[in-house]
Design a protein around this motif. Structure first.
Motif, PDB file in Angstrom:
ATOM      1  N   UNK A 291       0.833  -1.205   0.000  1.00  0.00           N
ATOM      2  CA  UNK A 291       0.000   0.000   0.000  1.00  0.00           C
ATOM      3  C   UNK A 291       0.868   1.254   0.000  1.00  0.00           C
ATOM      4  N   UNK A 292       2.004   1.202   0.691  1.00  0.00           N
ATOM      5  CA  UNK A 292       2.919   2.352   0.658  1.00  0.00           C
ATOM      6  C   UNK A 292       3.546   2.507  -0.715  1.00  0.00           C
ATOM      7  N   UNK A 293       3.833   1.381  -1.401  1.00  0.00           N
ATOM      8  CA  UNK A 293       4.423   1.428  -2.742  1.00  0.00           C
ATOM      9  C   UNK A 293       3.398   1.792  -3.816  1.00  0.00           C
ATOM     10  N   UNK A 294       2.098   1.704  -3.474  1.00  0.00           N
ATOM     11  CA  UNK A 294       0.997   2.049  -4.382  1.00  0.00           C
ATOM     12  C   UNK A 294       1.012   1.199  -5.653  1.00  0.00           C
ATOM     13  N   UNK A 295       1.399  -0.081  -5.507  1.00  0.00           N
ATOM     14  CA  UNK A 295       1.367  -1.034  -6.619  1.00  0.00           C
ATOM     15  C   UNK A 295      -0.002  -1.717  -6.586  1.00  0.00           C
ATOM     16  N   UNK A 296      -0.919  -1.249  -7.444  1.00  0.00           N
ATOM     17  CA  UNK A 296      -2.315  -1.678  -7.377  1.00  0.00           C
ATOM     18  C   UNK A 296      -2.448  -3.186  -7.537  1.00  0.00           C
ATOM     19  N   UNK A 300      -3.874  -5.756  -4.772  1.00  0.00           N
ATOM     20  CA  UNK A 300      -5.023  -6.617  -5.066  1.00  0.00           C
ATOM     21  C   UNK A 300      -4.700  -8.071  -4.744  1.00  0.00           C
ATOM     22  N   UNK A 301      -3.518  -8.530  -5.147  1.00  0.00           N
ATOM     23  CA  UNK A 301      -3.128  -9.915  -4.873  1.00  0.00           C
ATOM     24  C   UNK A 301      -2.983 -10.170  -3.381  1.00  0.00           C
ATOM     25  N   UNK A 302      -2.500  -9.167  -2.637  1.00  0.00           N
ATOM     26  CA  UNK A 302      -2.360  -9.326  -1.185  1.00  0.00           C
ATOM     27  C   UNK A 302      -3.734  -9.500  -0.528  1.00  0.00           C
ATOM     28  N   UNK A 303      -4.722  -8.686  -0.948  1.00  0.00           N
ATOM     29  CA  UNK A 303      -6.075  -8.840  -0.403  1.00  0.00           C
ATOM     30  C   UNK A 303      -6.631 -10.229  -0.723  1.00  0.00           C
ATOM     31  N   UNK A 304      -6.342 -10.722  -1.938  1.00  0.00           N
ATOM     32  CA  UNK A 304      -6.814 -12.063  -2.308  1.00  0.00           C
ATOM     33  C   UNK A 304      -6.203 -13.115  -1.385  1.00  0.00           C
ATOM     34  N   UNK A 305      -4.899 -13.022  -1.137  1.00  0.00           N
ATOM     35  CA  UNK A 305      -4.235 -13.988  -0.259  1.00  0.00           C
ATOM     36  C   UNK A 305      -4.814 -13.949   1.149  1.00  0.00           C
ATOM     37  N   UNK A 306      -5.100 -12.723   1.642  1.00  0.00           N
ATOM     38  CA  UNK A 306      -5.708 -12.587   2.981  1.00  0.00           C
ATOM     39  C   UNK A 306      -7.077 -13.256   3.005  1.00  0.00           C
ATOM     40  N   UNK A 307      -7.866 -12.999   1.967  1.00  0.00           N
ATOM     41  CA  UNK A 307      -9.189 -13.607   1.888  1.00  0.00           C
ATOM     42  C   UNK A 307      -9.132 -15.122   1.830  1.00  0.00           C
ATOM     43  N   UNK A 308      -8.158 -15.658   1.081  1.00  0.00           N
ATOM     44  CA  UNK A 308      -8.000 -17.108   0.968  1.00  0.00           C
ATOM     45  C   UNK A 308      -7.675 -17.724   2.334  1.00  0.00           C
ATOM     46  N   UNK A 309      -6.850 -17.038   3.127  1.00  0.00           N
ATOM     47  CA  UNK A 309      -6.516 -17.543   4.468  1.00  0.00           C
ATOM     48  C   UNK A 309      -7.750 -17.524   5.374  1.00  0.00           C
ATOM     49  N   UNK A 310      -8.491 -16.402   5.342  1.00  0.00           N
ATOM     50  CA  UNK A 310      -9.722 -16.337   6.149  1.00  0.00           C
ATOM     51  C   UNK A 310     -10.693 -17.449   5.758  1.00  0.00           C
ATOM     52  N   UNK A 311     -10.770 -17.747   4.473  1.00  0.00           N
ATOM     53  CA  UNK A 311     -11.672 -18.803   4.005  1.00  0.00           C
ATOM     54  C   UNK A 311     -11.291 -20.143   4.619  1.00  0.00           C
ATOM     55  N   UNK A 312      -9.997 -20.458   4.633  1.00  0.00           N
ATOM     56  CA  UNK A 312      -9.550 -21.726   5.201  1.00  0.00           C
ATOM     57  C   UNK A 312      -9.796 -21.779   6.705  1.00  0.00           C
ATOM     58  N   UNK A 313      -9.882 -20.600   7.356  1.00  0.00           N
ATOM     59  CA  UNK A 313     -10.155 -20.543   8.795  1.00  0.00           C
ATOM     60  C   UNK A 313     -11.663 -20.499   9.072  1.00  0.00           C
ATOM     61  N   UNK A 314     -12.473 -20.647   8.000  1.00  0.00           N
ATOM     62  CA  UNK A 314     -13.939 -20.599   8.110  1.00  0.00           C
ATOM     63  C   UNK A 314     -14.449 -19.238   8.573  1.00  0.00           C
ATOM     64  N   UNK A 315     -13.638 -18.179   8.399  1.00  0.00           N
ATOM     65  CA  UNK A 315     -14.098 -16.816   8.682  1.00  0.00           C
ATOM     66  C   UNK A 315     -14.615 -16.229   7.369  1.00  0.00           C
ATOM     67  N   UNK A 325     -12.629  -6.640  -1.987  1.00  0.00           N
ATOM     68  CA  UNK A 325     -11.684  -5.530  -2.121  1.00  0.00           C
ATOM     69  C   UNK A 325     -10.650  -5.831  -3.203  1.00  0.00           C
ATOM     70  N   UNK A 326     -10.163  -7.081  -3.245  1.00  0.00           N
ATOM     71  CA  UNK A 326      -9.188  -7.483  -4.267  1.00  0.00           C
ATOM     72  C   UNK A 326      -9.784  -7.347  -5.667  1.00  0.00           C
ATOM     73  N   UNK A 327     -11.046  -7.771  -5.822  1.00  0.00           N
ATOM     74  CA  UNK A 327     -11.708  -7.689  -7.133  1.00  0.00           C
ATOM     75  C   UNK A 327     -11.866  -6.235  -7.553  1.00  0.00           C
ATOM     76  N   UNK A 328     -12.261  -5.389  -6.610  1.00  0.00           N
ATOM     77  CA  UNK A 328     -12.443  -3.961  -6.919  1.00  0.00           C
ATOM     78  C   UNK A 328     -11.149  -3.347  -7.468  1.00  0.00           C
ATOM     79  N   UNK A 329     -10.028  -3.669  -6.859  1.00  0.00           N
ATOM     80  CA  UNK A 329      -8.745  -3.096  -7.288  1.00  0.00           C
ATOM     81  C   UNK A 329      -8.282  -3.723  -8.598  1.00  0.00           C
ATOM     82  N   UNK A 333      -7.590  -1.896 -12.794  1.00  0.00           N
ATOM     83  CA  UNK A 333      -6.438  -1.973 -13.710  1.00  0.00           C
ATOM     84  C   UNK A 333      -6.665  -3.031 -14.793  1.00  0.00           C
ATOM     85  N   UNK A 334      -7.887  -3.602 -14.838  1.00  0.00           N
ATOM     86  CA  UNK A 334      -8.264  -4.584 -15.853  1.00  0.00           C
ATOM     87  C   UNK A 334      -7.299  -5.769 -15.885  1.00  0.00           C
ATOM     88  N   UNK A 335      -6.991  -6.303 -14.718  1.00  0.00           N
ATOM     89  CA  UNK A 335      -6.105  -7.460 -14.613  1.00  0.00           C
ATOM     90  C   UNK A 335      -6.943  -8.723 -14.777  1.00  0.00           C
TER      91      UNK A 335
END
Length: 774
Positions: A291-296, A300-315, A325-329, A333-335
């Motif tokens: 977020x400090x580097x502003x690499x969109x 986005x990939x970091x938010x996806x990884x966080x979400x994937x971990x929460x999913x495995x924890x049943x959160x 949030x990952x999808x929005x970002x 940039x049309x990734x």
């Protein structure tokens, strides 16, 4: 003979014509060059000056290839001016820059290879250009990799290694580093082809070279790559070592991008090891840096990884928020490739959350993106196929022209050689007869020597066979011993597996027993509460003012209410302890200011105001603590409950000794009595700090801890010097408090005060960050 003379005359005439024609062309070329130079007024001194300008332009293009919008105009000017003054290196570098532009900016690797070939053809004619030739083998290999031509890429990289002869010593540090880059790229190709042993060999060679050159950045890169390869092979310990080594170097270099990449890889490692709490921590660290580097895209990939971990924890709620949030970002940039993966993941989360409409919509978007990617890949393949076909056709035409030239030259030379051979053949035959006779004699002598050598060889072979038989028997004996040892090792391994399963079963049974115990406690507690409510409901209101009812309430109802409340607290403590011990409770540590922590303590104190007289002395500070707020509140409640229980006073009067039930201590089966009194237990809370730590002291005026209780402080259900000491910090509450402090890398300590009572102290580490960093 006359035919031979005629043929020779004809060939000589033809050769003379060709020679004259070639000379005329050469003269024409010289005249053209002279006129060309005159036209542009390029005298030798001016040519040298122009070369220096073109060299400056060459360096400028290399530094601004990707950033500058109209860089192609600069490349075209470099090519045109270099051709005008005959500056071969400038021409070669222009083609090289054009190829880099096609590879890096246009992503057209087929066109890039064409330009690299042109550059290489010119550098092959320029002496002392090893540096450029080696560099060309590297960039050509990169484009061949991108086209999936891995074997050709390896050929190109190994061609680069061929320049490094043992006899050659390069003084240019760049050429020395190219050697390491070649090793690294070869390793990368082998890794893509899943030839992990070869990949590891070349990665380690590259690492050794970079260490010699003291290139810390590349040492960190190679270590990170090696770690990721070990991760794919599920060699988790090796991967951990490499990632930690890489992270240490990146931190020393203050390379934020490198640090975030290693955090991401450490998160992936923890994820593969099913340690989702640890992976979540690493992914969040990577997110803060990105977020400090502003690499969109990386955010986005970091938010996806966080979400994937929460999913495995049943959160699922937290997983949904993170991936949305990952999808929005990613959409900003049309990734497309990232969006395809993210929509598939969010579809599964919606489905598990029973939101089938959103799940269906997300799955439709996933399918649309998959089709779009397929069409894009197919179009790219078509374009590359057409480009490769054009390149192959050009190469074929050039090859055919060369072959026609070689055939004509070869045929002419063959005829001349044949005629020359015919003229001198007669003289050679005469000498040949003499030579043959001499050779026959030498041959006879050699045959005799050969026979003698063969006899000697037979004897040697017999001796070798006996030696080989003896060694074979020795090897067979060793193999038998190794097989026996291997069998014993397998049996030992099986026994260890059985023992490990037994331990896992014991741990599981212990956790299930404690969980069942807490559940069975909860049911009768609820029944008692309901019974007391029904009892209150069935007693008429006019009887509630009677003396017998007040005594009944003071002696039975109130103590039972207090007891059930205490039991409910113990059940909750038991559930908290089980979840912490089994690592099933998410630990969500966030940065809190010490002023914020003081606010939490003040909030807890208000909940005890009606039961205890609590004084509070808080320290003002702008430092930060990394804590789980809910667990911090829980540990403060545990300490205040203990202080309240141990501070009860006993009062006697002359007329009677009245007693009332004051509640359960740490041991739910131990009761204490006290006289009815309006006085509340006195508790003092104080916070203070030093350079590295923050402390919370909770002091009561009870009777203190026994020596045995202090020795076993924080242990679960360890008796003190007698059964009365089970409540002295040795029960479930202090045990749970100790586990909470362990999760915060902190400490919990206890001591007896010189003037009576005891003090329990919590110690937290301060964060290295400050409010300005948030």
């Amino acid at each position: 003979m006359k035919y031979i003379i005629i043929i020779l005359f004809f060939l000589g005439l033809n050769n003379s014509f060709c020679k004259n024609n070639h000379t005329n062309k050469k003269i024409d070329s010289l005249i053209f060059q002279k006129l060309h130079l005159k036209k542009y007024n390029t005298e030798p001194k001016q040519v040298d000056s122009q070369k220096k300008k073109l060299e400056d332009l060459d360096r400028f293009i290399a530094q601004n290839l990707v950033q500058k919008e109209n860089i192609q105009e600069d490349i075209a000017y470099l090519l045109k001016e270099s051709e005008r003054i005959g500056y071969q290196k400038g021409i070669a570098m222009a083609y090289y820059h054009q190829a880099n532009y096609e590879r890096k900016v246009l992503q057209n690797h087929t066109k890039a290879l064409e330009s690299y070939e042109k550059s290489e053809a010119i550098f092959n004619r320029i002496p002392n250009s090893e540096k450029e030739k080696i560099l060309l083998t590297i960039v050509k290999g990169i484009s061949l990799e991108a086209l999936g031509k891995y074997d050709l890429a390896l050929v190109s990289y190994h061609k680069g290694l061929d320049f490094y002869d043992e006899d050659k010593e390069f003084t240019d540090p760049n050429i020395k580093e190219y050697h390491a880059y070649l090793y690294s790229n070869i390793a990368n190709v082998h890794e893509k082809l899943e030839r992990y042993d070869s990949a590891e060999e070349f990665y380690l060679k590259a690492l050794e070279d970079f260490k010699k050159e003291k290139n810390q950045n590349e040492i960190a890169n190679i270590s990170n790559n090696l770690g990721f390869m070990y991760l794919k092979q599920e060699e988790f310990d090796k991967a951990q070592d490499m990632f930690e080594s890489s992270l240490k170097i990146y931190k020393a270099l203050q390379d934020s991008l490198g640090i975030s990449d290693v955090y991401t890889n450490l998160g992936a490692l923890s994820f593969e090891e099913k340690n989702f709490m640890e992976s979540l921590k690493y992914f969040k660290n990577a997110l803060k840096i990105r977020e400090k580097l502003k690499d969109i895209r990386k955010i986005s990939q970091a938010y996806y990884n966080i979400g994937d971990s929460y999913k495995e924890m049943d959160s699922l709620n937290q997983a949904q928020l993170a991936i949305e949030k990952a999808i929005q970002m990613a959409e900003s940039i049309e990734s497309i490739e990232d969006l395809q993966t993210m929509y598939q993941e969010i579809s599964e989360i919606y489905e598990e959350s029973f939101d089938y409409e959103k799940a269906l919509n997300a799955y439709k978007k996933y399918r649309q993106l998959s089709d779009s990617l397929f069409n894009m890949d197919r179009q790219k393949v078509i374009e590359e196929t057409i480009a490769r076909y054009s390149l192959d056709q050009k190469e074929k035409e050039i090859h055919e022209m060369k072959m026609r030239t070689y055939i004509f030259a070869g045929a002419s030379m063959g005829i001349l050689l044949a005629l020359g051979a015919a003229l001198i053949q007669t003289q050679k035959k005469r000498k040949a007869f003499k030579t043959i006779e001499e050779k026959n004699k030498a041959l006879e002598k050699s045959e005799n020597e050969l026979k003698e050598a063969q006899e000697i060889l037979k004897e040697i072979n017999k001796n070798l066979e006996s030696i080989i038989d003896e060694k074979t028997r020795e090897i067979q004996d060793k193999n038998t011993q190794l097989e026996d040892a291997l069998q014993e090792l397998k049996m030992t391994l099986e026994n260890l597996k059985i023992a490990h399963k037994a331990l896992e079963s014991v741990d599981k049974n212990k956790s299930e027993f404690l969980g069942l115990l807490s559940h069975n406690f909860a049911t009768p507690i609820s029944n008692i509460v309901q019974a007391l409510g029904l009892l209150e409901m069935f007693i008429p209101d006019n009887d509630k003012d009677e003396v017998w009812y007040k005594k009944f309430k003071d002696m039975i109802v109130n103590p039972l209410n207090t007891a059930t409340k205490k039991l409910k607290d113990r059940v909750y403590l038991m559930q908290t302890a089980i979840s912490l011990q089994n690592n099933t409770r998410p630990i969500d540590k966030e940065l809190n200011s010490i002023d914020g922590v003081n606010t939490h303590i003040s909030y807890i104190i208000k909940q005890y105001a009606d039961r205890c007289d609590i004084s509070y002395e808080g320290v003002d500070s702008e430092n930060l603590l990394e804590i789980d707020e809910s667990l911090f509140m829980e540990i403060m409640k545990i300490l205040l409950n203990n202080a309240e229980d141990f501070s009860q006073q006993i009062y006697n009067t002359d007329e009677k000794k009245a007693s009332c039930y004051c509640g359960l201590n740490e041991n739910p089966n131990a009761f204490s009595s006290c006289a009815e009194s309006d006085e509340k237990p006195i508790i003092h809370i104080k916070t203070h700090q030093d350079d590295t730590s923050f402390y919370v002291d909770v002091r009561d005026q009870g009777r203190g801890f026994s020596p045995q209780a202090l020795k076993n402080f924080g242990k679960l259900m360890t008796p003190g010097d007698d059964i009365q000491n089970l409540h002295e910090g040795l029960g479930l509450g202090i045990f749970t408090a100790k586990m909470i402090m362990n999760e915060h890398d902190g400490e919990i300590r206890a001591k007896n005060n010189s003037d009576g009572g005891a003090t329990v102290t919590l110690k937290f580490k301060k964060s290295d960050l400050s409010l300005d960093d948030l």
